[in-house]
Design an enzyme around this catalytic site. Structure first.
Site, PDB file in Angstrom:
ATOM      1  CE  LYS A 285      12.159 -52.012 -61.616  1.00 29.62           C
ATOM      2  NZ  LYS A 285      13.441 -52.541 -61.994  1.00 29.62           N
TER       3      LYS A 285
ATOM      4  CD  GLU B 162      17.776 -54.029 -63.520  1.00 30.86           C
ATOM      5  OE1 GLU B 162      18.772 -54.838 -64.088  1.00 30.86           O
ATOM      6  OE2 GLU B 162      16.869 -53.467 -64.341  1.00 30.86           O
TER       7      GLU B 162
ATOM      8  CG  ASP C 192      15.432 -50.129 -66.592  1.00 29.73           C
ATOM      9  OD1 ASP C 192      14.448 -51.108 -66.987  1.00 29.73           O
ATOM     10  OD2 ASP C 192      16.841 -50.597 -66.371  1.00 29.73           O
TER      11      ASP C 192
ATOM     12  CG  ASP D  94      13.634 -49.259 -63.316  1.00 25.95           C
ATOM     13  OD1 ASP D  94      14.251 -49.677 -62.441  1.00 25.95           O
ATOM     14  OD2 ASP D  94      13.328 -50.187 -64.363  1.00 25.95           O
TER      15      ASP D  94
ATOM     16  CD  GLU E 122      12.893 -59.168 -65.055  1.00 28.14           C
ATOM     17  OE1 GLU E 122      13.185 -57.949 -64.276  1.00 28.14           O
ATOM     18  OE2 GLU E 122      12.806 -59.276 -66.250  1.00 28.14           O
TER      19      GLU E 122
HETATM   20  O1  KIV Z   1      11.921 -51.723 -66.432  1.00 22.55           O
HETATM   21  C1  KIV Z   1      10.874 -52.637 -66.027  1.00 22.55           C
HETATM   22  O2  KIV Z   1       9.966 -52.543 -66.859  1.00 22.55           O
HETATM   23  C2  KIV Z   1      11.040 -53.789 -65.046  1.00 22.55           C
HETATM   24  C3  KIV Z   1       9.926 -54.857 -65.170  1.00 22.55           C
HETATM   25  C4  KIV Z   1      10.409 -55.828 -66.047  1.00 22.55           C
HETATM   26  C5  KIV Z   1       9.410 -55.193 -63.941  1.00 22.55           C
HETATM   27  O3  KIV Z   1      11.988 -53.552 -64.252  1.00 22.55           O
END
Ligand code: KIV
Length: 283
Positions: free
Chosen positions: A115, A117, A46, A85, A183
């Protein structure tokens, strides 16, 4: 052609101590180049909101934008392990919405995993996605989507915070996470998490002891919007190449050097002559 990289490939890499490479990617042409370069995994992060769309944070990017660009990356790189993401609020409103949004990454964009968070409050989401058959990468540590709550700072600098992260990582794996991304976690804490985790652990600014590394493309290539963070490394200054090439083009256009005859289509001499006669005879 590279063999298709699967979750099993990444788990075997961890088992055999072979580091895993991952790069962020946001478009078809770059995906072709990155797969040819031999990276095992691409993440359509993202960060797209910042590096492609020019926003200050990752918050504004929508599901539809993420899906369209993730699908483009998959078309360019059919054999990498592709992670999509999940954007801000796409997995926290309800587990039903989380499953349906994650399902779009899998079914419409061709992802191998999504992914999210997370912290200890999101174990139910991870478990629900796992039950739905969707491999989850749990992103722990610094969480850019929580910027308005927590700011952006390195995690694991105290023993208590380190222990908390280690426990969160273990809880995520118990809940069903099949990959972890750390991260901006201190290298020592990231090492402890990696040694304890049965699943591959990817570092984004979390030191060399993780099972793999991810770098944001714009940091790697030296493009505008690179974060310039301490943990990043520019392997090229492509931004300068692009600017120089564009400058040469602009000068050539302004000085009528481009296009020249070689870069133009032509009518044959005979047809040109006929055209002139037609024009002469046309009132
Ligand atoms: O969104 C992204 O590019 C990420 C990276 C910072 C790992 O989550």
């Amino acid at each position: 052609m590279n063999p298709r990289i699967t979750l099993k490939t990444l788990c075997e890499a961890k088992k055999n101590g072979r580091p895993i490479s991952m790069i962020t990617c946001y478009d078809f042409a770059t995906a072709i180049l990155l797969e040819q370069a031999g990276t095992q995994s691409l993440l359509v992060g993202d960060t797209l909101a910042q590096v492609i769309l020019g926003h200050d944070t990752t918050l504004p990017v929508t599901m539809d934008t993420m899906i369209a660009l993730t699908a483009a990356v998959r078309r360019g790189a059919p054999n990498v392990f592709l992670v999509g993401d999940m954007p801000f609020l796409s997995y926290t409103v309800s587990t039903a919405e989380a499953i349906s949004n994650a399902g779009r990454f899998m079914a419409q964009a061709g992802c191998d995993a999504v992914k999210v968070e997370v912290d200890h409050r999101h174990l139910d989401v991870v478990a629900a996605l796992d039950r739905a058959g969707i491999p989850v990468m749990a992103h722990l540590g610094l969480r850019p989507q929580a910027i308005r709550q927590t700011g952006l700072c390195t995690q694991g600098r105290t023993a208590e915070n380190g222990l908390n992260l280690i426990e969160q990582a273990q809880a995520m794996v118990r809940a069903g996470a099949q990959l972890l991304l750390l991260e901006c976690v201190t290298a020592e804490v990231a090492g402890e998490i990696t040694r304890r985790a049965e699943v591959p652990v990817i570092s984004c600014g979390s030191g060399p002891e993780c099972d793999g590394q991810v770098l944001v493309l714009h940091d790697l290539l030296g493009l505008p919007q690179a974060s310039g963070a301490k943990f990043t490394k520019a392997y090229a200054q492509i931004g300068k190449f692009i600017e120089d090439a564009a400058k040469q083009y602009v000068t050539d256009v302004h000085e009528r050097r481009f296009p020249d005859t070689e870069h133009s289509y032509h009518i044959s001499a005979q047809e040109h002559q006929r055209l002139k006669s037609l024009l002469d005879s046309t009132p």
